[in-house]
Enzyme design. Sequence first.
Site: not given
Length: 229
Positions: A20, A123, A141, A151, A174-175
Amino acid sequence: ALNAIEKGLNITESDASNSSVGLGGIPDENGLVTLDACIMDHEYNCGSVSFLQNIEHPISVARKVMENTPHVMLSGKGAYDFAIKNGFQHTNLLSTESYQKWLEWKAESEKKLPKINHENHDTIAMITIDESGHIAAGCTTSGWAYKLHGRVGDSPIIGAGIYVDPDVGAACATGMGEAVIRICGTHAVVEQMRNGLSPDEACQVVIERVKKSNKDLKDLQVGFIAMNI
Ligand code: GLY
């Protein structure tokens, strides 16, 4: 501090086993690896790239945007052209493994977006402080696996993916980027520290805000790191 951010994040960008970030990142719905990154120093200088393709080190391009242009963010083909002009090499970032996974996903009838969690999304975000007391932050990321083409997540957005205030401290996220953008997550963490909370407490307050601002918490993963001065 800035050199440590850039060189530290470069390591993960080049690590094809991480799916990722950078090289080996899982592509978007069209099979294209698209990258987001940003960097910020202790003087409110910041640089960012979004929707960048075929460049192994987006964080280094973001630093060049910060240091060599009057702008904060370059995107897509403009970011790519800027990188090539500044000596970066065109690189195929789609690893055989990520390509295979994408083919399998493409063949599924439902084509669901995978959950963003610790099993499939990491990330990288980093905060550093050097011996002069200068604080800096950065993140990089390839974003949400199989995302819609075009996106962009939180990672190139100053105040969402990262924020640095030289008088207060810094925070990184992150996330799931969509949940971080909605509440300007890292800016919110820094403002909580400005109001006297410790980094831990500030992150907890803002995680509560993430919980409040997302109806469906099932499968939602967001994390913050923070450092005060
Ligand atoms: N936090 C990275 C992303 O959502 O793209």
